[in-house]
Design a protein around this motif. Structure first.
Motif, PDB file in Angstrom:
ATOM      1  N   LEU A  97       0.828  -1.204   0.000  1.00 55.41           N
ATOM      2  CA  LEU A  97       0.000   0.000   0.000  1.00 55.41           C
ATOM      3  C   LEU A  97       0.866   1.259   0.000  1.00 55.41           C
ATOM      4  N   GLU A  98       1.845   1.249  -0.878  1.00 58.79           N
ATOM      5  CA  GLU A  98       2.752   2.381  -0.995  1.00 58.79           C
ATOM      6  C   GLU A  98       1.974   3.665  -1.260  1.00 58.79           C
ATOM      7  N   GLY A  99       2.300   4.702  -0.535  1.00 61.04           N
ATOM      8  CA  GLY A  99       1.632   5.984  -0.689  1.00 61.04           C
ATOM      9  C   GLY A  99       0.390   6.132   0.166  1.00 61.04           C
ATOM     10  N   VAL A 100      -0.040   5.061   0.820  1.00 64.48           N
ATOM     11  CA  VAL A 100      -1.218   5.116   1.681  1.00 64.48           C
ATOM     12  C   VAL A 100      -0.767   5.377   3.116  1.00 64.48           C
ATOM     13  N   ARG A 101      -1.261   6.454   3.676  1.00 62.76           N
ATOM     14  CA  ARG A 101      -0.946   6.755   5.084  1.00 62.76           C
ATOM     15  C   ARG A 101      -1.891   5.959   5.963  1.00 62.76           C
ATOM     16  N   THR A 102      -1.381   5.467   7.079  1.00 65.60           N
ATOM     17  CA  THR A 102      -2.201   4.673   7.986  1.00 65.60           C
ATOM     18  C   THR A 102      -2.030   5.179   9.413  1.00 65.60           C
ATOM     19  N   ALA A 103      -3.025   4.896  10.226  1.00 63.82           N
ATOM     20  CA  ALA A 103      -2.979   5.212  11.653  1.00 63.82           C
ATOM     21  C   ALA A 103      -3.736   4.106  12.382  1.00 63.82           C
ATOM     22  N   LEU A 104      -3.424   3.925  13.644  1.00 66.44           N
ATOM     23  CA  LEU A 104      -4.053   2.848  14.399  1.00 66.44           C
ATOM     24  C   LEU A 104      -5.534   3.075  14.652  1.00 66.44           C
ATOM     25  N   ASN A 105      -5.929   4.347  14.848  1.00 68.07           N
ATOM     26  CA  ASN A 105      -7.334   4.617  15.160  1.00 68.07           C
ATOM     27  C   ASN A 105      -7.757   5.964  14.561  1.00 68.07           C
ATOM     28  N   VAL A 106      -9.039   6.262  14.689  1.00 66.44           N
ATOM     29  CA  VAL A 106      -9.601   7.482  14.097  1.00 66.44           C
ATOM     30  C   VAL A 106      -8.935   8.730  14.680  1.00 66.44           C
ATOM     31  N   GLU A 107      -8.722   8.754  15.980  1.00 68.35           N
ATOM     32  CA  GLU A 107      -8.113   9.926  16.618  1.00 68.35           C
ATOM     33  C   GLU A 107      -6.738  10.224  16.018  1.00 68.35           C
ATOM     34  N   ARG A 108      -5.908   9.198  15.898  1.00 72.41           N
ATOM     35  CA  ARG A 108      -4.576   9.400  15.321  1.00 72.41           C
ATOM     36  C   ARG A 108      -4.668   9.768  13.835  1.00 72.41           C
ATOM     37  N   GLY A 109      -5.642   9.203  13.146  1.00 76.56           N
ATOM     38  CA  GLY A 109      -5.843   9.541  11.739  1.00 76.56           C
ATOM     39  C   GLY A 109      -6.209  10.999  11.555  1.00 76.56           C
ATOM     40  N   MET A 110      -7.095  11.499  12.409  1.00 74.48           N
ATOM     41  CA  MET A 110      -7.478  12.915  12.339  1.00 74.48           C
ATOM     42  C   MET A 110      -6.274  13.813  12.655  1.00 74.48           C
ATOM     43  N   GLU A 111      -5.432  13.382  13.590  1.00 77.76           N
ATOM     44  CA  GLU A 111      -4.215  14.146  13.900  1.00 77.76           C
ATOM     45  C   GLU A 111      -3.285  14.205  12.687  1.00 77.76           C
ATOM     46  N   LEU A 112      -3.139  13.085  11.986  1.00 73.31           N
ATOM     47  CA  LEU A 112      -2.307  13.063  10.776  1.00 73.31           C
ATOM     48  C   LEU A 112      -2.843  14.019   9.720  1.00 73.31           C
ATOM     49  N   LEU A 113      -4.154  14.014   9.530  1.00 71.75           N
ATOM     50  CA  LEU A 113      -4.756  14.917   8.548  1.00 71.75           C
ATOM     51  C   LEU A 113      -4.562  16.375   8.949  1.00 71.75           C
ATOM     52  N   ALA A 114      -4.743  16.675  10.226  1.00 73.11           N
ATOM     53  CA  ALA A 114      -4.554  18.047  10.706  1.00 73.11           C
ATOM     54  C   ALA A 114      -3.099  18.477  10.538  1.00 73.11           C
ATOM     55  N   GLN A 115      -2.188  17.580  10.829  1.00 71.70           N
ATOM     56  CA  GLN A 115      -0.759  17.869  10.673  1.00 71.70           C
ATOM     57  C   GLN A 115      -0.438  18.154   9.205  1.00 71.70           C
ATOM     58  N   GLY A 116      -1.014  17.379   8.305  1.00 74.06           N
ATOM     59  CA  GLY A 116      -0.794  17.585   6.873  1.00 74.06           C
ATOM     60  C   GLY A 116      -1.322  18.923   6.402  1.00 74.06           C
ATOM     61  N   ARG A 117      -2.498  19.320   6.902  1.00 76.74           N
ATOM     62  CA  ARG A 117      -3.056  20.630   6.532  1.00 76.74           C
ATOM     63  C   ARG A 117      -2.162  21.755   7.046  1.00 76.74           C
ATOM     64  N   LYS A 118      -1.646  21.586   8.254  1.00 77.65           N
ATOM     65  CA  LYS A 118      -0.773  22.614   8.838  1.00 77.65           C
ATOM     66  C   LYS A 118       0.509  22.751   8.017  1.00 77.65           C
ATOM     67  N   GLU A 119       1.100  21.612   7.626  1.00 74.84           N
ATOM     68  CA  GLU A 119       2.321  21.651   6.816  1.00 74.84           C
ATOM     69  C   GLU A 119       2.057  22.290   5.459  1.00 74.84           C
ATOM     70  N   ARG A 120       0.888  22.001   4.863  1.00 73.32           N
ATOM     71  CA  ARG A 120       0.522  22.615   3.584  1.00 73.32           C
ATOM     72  C   ARG A 120       0.411  24.117   3.695  1.00 73.32           C
ATOM     73  N   SER A 121      -0.214  24.582   4.786  1.00 75.62           N
ATOM     74  CA  SER A 121      -0.418  26.023   4.937  1.00 75.62           C
ATOM     75  C   SER A 121       0.908  26.746   5.177  1.00 75.62           C
ATOM     76  N   LEU A 122       1.909  26.018   5.685  1.00 78.68           N
ATOM     77  CA  LEU A 122       3.228  26.599   5.892  1.00 78.68           C
ATOM     78  C   LEU A 122       4.092  26.476   4.655  1.00 78.68           C
ATOM     79  N   GLY A 123       3.542  25.811   3.612  1.00 77.56           N
ATOM     80  CA  GLY A 123       4.267  25.702   2.346  1.00 77.56           C
ATOM     81  C   GLY A 123       5.323  24.626   2.310  1.00 77.56           C
ATOM     82  N   ARG A 124       5.182  23.607   3.129  1.00 75.45           N
ATOM     83  CA  ARG A 124       6.186  22.528   3.128  1.00 75.45           C
ATOM     84  C   ARG A 124       5.869  21.489   2.115  1.00 75.45           C
TER      85      ARG A 124
END
Length: 124
Positions: A97-124
């Motif tokens: 599943l190359e390119g697929v991000r995974t997390a153990l549970n919904v809470e951690r998954g939402m954190e990953l998505l939030a982290q990705g949005r934050k990095e995008r807004s900072l232009g990384r």
């Protein structure tokens, strides 16, 4: 044919797969998600597969395909709740599943998505 519901929470689409997916259902989910991302401008897709006990190679490839389609449509996909037996099966089938991000549970998954949005807004 039963269609898997797609819920929207802010800029994230939530999908909970609660029954074993057959090929037609997986294809319909792929199409439905692509259309929903395009229609809503969603930036994240969270797919909860915690209820899946069996995944075959087609469904595994479909998860990777959904992630790729989402990425092209400017959304990040995180698959959460994978059972150990499902992970073992996917590896045995040669599907990393190359390119697929995974997390153990919904809470951690939402954190990953939030982290990705934050990095995008900072232009990384």
């Amino acid at each position: 044919m039963y269609r898997i519901p797609i819920l929207q929470m802010g800029s994230t689409l939530l999908v909970t797969i609660q029954l074993d997916m057959q090929d037609q259902m997986a294809l319909a989910l792929q199409d439905d998600l692509a259309n929903k991302i395009a229609a809503t401008g969603a930036k994240g897709v969270l797919i909860d597969i915690s209820a899946l006990e069996i995944v075959d190679s087609f469904v595994g490839r479909m998860l990777a395909s959904i992630s790729g389609i989402s990425r092209i449509l400017d959304a990040t996909t995180v698959v959460v709740g994978m059972q150990p037996a499902v992970a073992i099966t996917l590896v045995e089938l040669g599907l990393s599943l190359e390119g697929v991000r995974t997390a153990l549970n919904v809470e951690r998954g939402m954190e990953l998505l939030a982290q990705g949005r934050k990095e995008r807004s900072l232009g990384r």
